[in-house]
Design a protein around this motif. Structure first.
Motif, mmCIF file in Angstrom:
data_model
loop_
_atom_site.group_PDB
_atom_site.id
_atom_site.type_symbol
_atom_site.label_atom_id
_atom_site.label_comp_id
_atom_site.label_asym_id
_atom_site.label_seq_id
_atom_site.Cartn_x
_atom_site.Cartn_y
_atom_site.Cartn_z
ATOM 1 N N THR A 13 -5.274 -0.424 9.432
ATOM 2 C CA THR A 13 -5.813 0.198 8.329
ATOM 3 C C THR A 13 -6.078 1.549 8.018
ATOM 4 N N GLN A 14 -5.930 2.186 6.784
ATOM 5 C CA GLN A 14 -5.868 3.547 6.855
ATOM 6 C C GLN A 14 -6.761 3.894 5.586
ATOM 7 N N SER A 34 12.388 -6.876 9.980
ATOM 8 C CA SER A 34 11.367 -5.892 10.219
ATOM 9 C C SER A 34 10.711 -5.180 9.093
ATOM 10 N N HIS A 35 9.974 -4.031 9.307
ATOM 11 C CA HIS A 35 9.240 -3.463 8.588
ATOM 12 C C HIS A 35 7.879 -4.025 8.152
ATOM 13 N N GLY A 36 7.539 -4.565 7.015
ATOM 14 C CA GLY A 36 6.207 -4.946 6.956
ATOM 15 C C GLY A 36 5.720 -5.338 5.637
ATOM 16 N N VAL A 37 4.200 -5.401 5.590
ATOM 17 C CA VAL A 37 3.367 -5.847 4.239
ATOM 18 C C VAL A 37 2.488 -4.973 4.288
ATOM 19 N N ARG A 87 -6.922 -8.518 -1.063
ATOM 20 C CA ARG A 87 -7.068 -9.295 0.205
ATOM 21 C C ARG A 87 -7.489 -8.698 1.393
ATOM 22 N N ASP A 88 -8.230 -9.541 2.241
ATOM 23 C CA ASP A 88 -8.564 -8.944 3.517
ATOM 24 C C ASP A 88 -7.519 -9.358 4.413
ATOM 25 N N ALA A 91 -5.534 1.221 2.875
ATOM 26 C CA ALA A 91 -4.410 0.591 2.667
ATOM 27 C C ALA A 91 -4.557 -0.391 4.161
ATOM 28 N N ILE A 92 -4.160 -1.388 3.988
ATOM 29 C CA ILE A 92 -4.012 -2.484 5.176
ATOM 30 C C ILE A 92 -2.385 -2.887 5.343
#
Length: 415
Positions: free
Chosen positions: A27-28, A116-119, A90-91, A12-13
């Motif tokens: 990154t995970q 807030s939160h994210g992608v 995607r990078d 994950a990114i």
């Protein structure tokens, strides 16, 4: 003895968003490997995270047979299948560009909100291989764009949220979905009450999952065999206990959506989808191979669980059989309430359901959101919601990237 090697891979990114700007990039990576040893009477399990020594796990799993965990079911064999539902990988720079493209326009179009939160881009893979000829592989790559929206000056933790997920998300498609929701949210309308047509976006989402809680919990092998199931005596009796328009299945046909075609015991069904409710009749139970042996039921290829645990009976992704093409067709010229976010759910042993709705939008006769309604509680009984009060489900998807549809029924609104 038979050895199965089960592996999961997660990449994950994650871009964290605070105050409507990107605040972090992470990154995970998470890998798990398990070895199962079956001798025809018992099963042994050993697992590890990260890089795994298969020979060491094999020895540990073999040693674990001493614990005497029963397993007399025949393991899967001689099945080979490889499926991918992979969008572009995607990078970080590409994800940042996607996120900034969405945020820039949201800041301009909706200055009333702080986002807030994210992608997150996720790459998930499952593998099951065995000495008996199992060779199963599944991989999925998708991107999720999900923002919590809070009005400036609001005392709430959040006011609403917007989100999409899919393999090919793009800026314009994301903005189209988000703008429709946020514009409607900024237009408060009168609170509803009484019997209303309500729309749920998907069977597995935050709004719709409470409706299906009892199907998941009470149509498992243990519940049905013990007589504790709400549906005791209904399974396979040939009677319609719900509307004949209502059909529900566990979804594993990878040709019709982003689903893994095999379960955690390595079963590939034929047909891939398992009917749970068909024409209003209860016909399917979640029974893994081990539970089927234990409770004297047919195995249904419905084993779930983590890599490091022994599989148990349970449903994966549920899908409702479509009855109409468009949401507008189900509304039949009337408006409705879109149930967007439910803050919990309560289900009694008689099938009574209460859903506290935190975010809901009014829909016009064409299924377009027109305004925000205050929070309320939805009540009804499972056998009514999917019986006399059931209207149908759509082939239309809830957004351009989803493979979930809308479900429509009548329920009671209590302010």
């Amino acid at each position: 003895m038979t050895r199965e090697i089960v592996r999961s891979e997660y990449r994950a990114i994650k871009l964290g968003v605070t105050e409507s700007t990107i605040g972090s990039v992470r990154t995970q990576t998470e890998d798990q490997t398990a070895v199962r040893i079956m001798d025809g009477q018992h099963i042994g399990l050993a697992s590890a995270c990260g890089r795994a020594d298969i020979d060491a796990l094999t020895r540990q799993a073999t040693d674990a047979l001493v614990f005497g965990i029963p397993c007399t079911a025949d393991p899967g064999c001689n099945t080979s299948l490889s499926v991918e539902h992979a969008g572009p990988v995607r990078d970080v720079d590409e994800l940042v560009g996607l996120t900034e493209g969405v945020l820039e326009q949201l800041r301009a179009d909706f200055p009333q909100f702080v986002f807030s939160h994210g992608v997150e881009q996720q790459e998930l893979a499952w593998h099951i291989e065995s000495d008996a000829g199992l060779d199963l592989h599944y991989r999925r790559v998708a991107t999720q764009v999900a923002f919590i929206a809070k009005e400036k000056g609001s005392g709430n933790i959040f006011d609403t949220f917007v989100g999409v997920e899919g393999p090919t998300v793009d800026v314009e498609g994301v903005l189209g979905s988000f703008r429709e929701h946020l514009a409607a949210y900024l237009n408060p309308v009168d609170p509803p009450s009484g019997r209303r047509v309500v729309v749920f976006p998907g069977a597995g989402g935050m709004a719709g999952s409470g409706l299906f809680q009892l199907f998941r919990s009470d149509l498992t092998a243990r519940s049905v065999a013990s007589g504790s199931s709400l549906f005791h005596g209904m399974v396979g009796d040939g009677r319609a206990h719900f509307s004949e328009r209502f059909g529900l299945h566990e979804w594993r046909d990878h040709r019709t959506g982003r689903v893994c075609p095999f379960d955690m015991e390595g079963t590939v069904r034929d047909p891939l989808d398992l009917a749970i409710i068909a024409d209003g009749r209860v016909c399917g139970v979640a029974a893994s191979k081990r539970d089927a042996e234990r409770y004297g039921l047919p195995a249904t290829g419905t084993a779930v669980g983590d890599v490091g645990t022994l599989p148990t009976s349970g449903f994966g992704r549920l899908r409702v059989a479509p009855t109409v093409d468009r949401l507008a067709d189900a509304l039949d010229g009337d408006g409705a309430l879109l149930v967007w976010f439910v803050s919990g759910s309560d289900c009694t042993r008689t099938g009574d359901i209460a859903l506290p709705v935190a975010v809901a939008l009014a829909l016009d006769a064409n299924g377009r959101p027109t305004g925000r309604v205050p929070g309320f509680t939805l009540t009804g009984n499972l056998f009514d919601v999917f019986g006399a009060d059931y209207i149908g489900a759509t082939r239309q998807r809830i957004d351009p990237f989803s493979d979930e549809s809308f479900l429509v029924a009548r329920m009671t609104v209590q302010p």
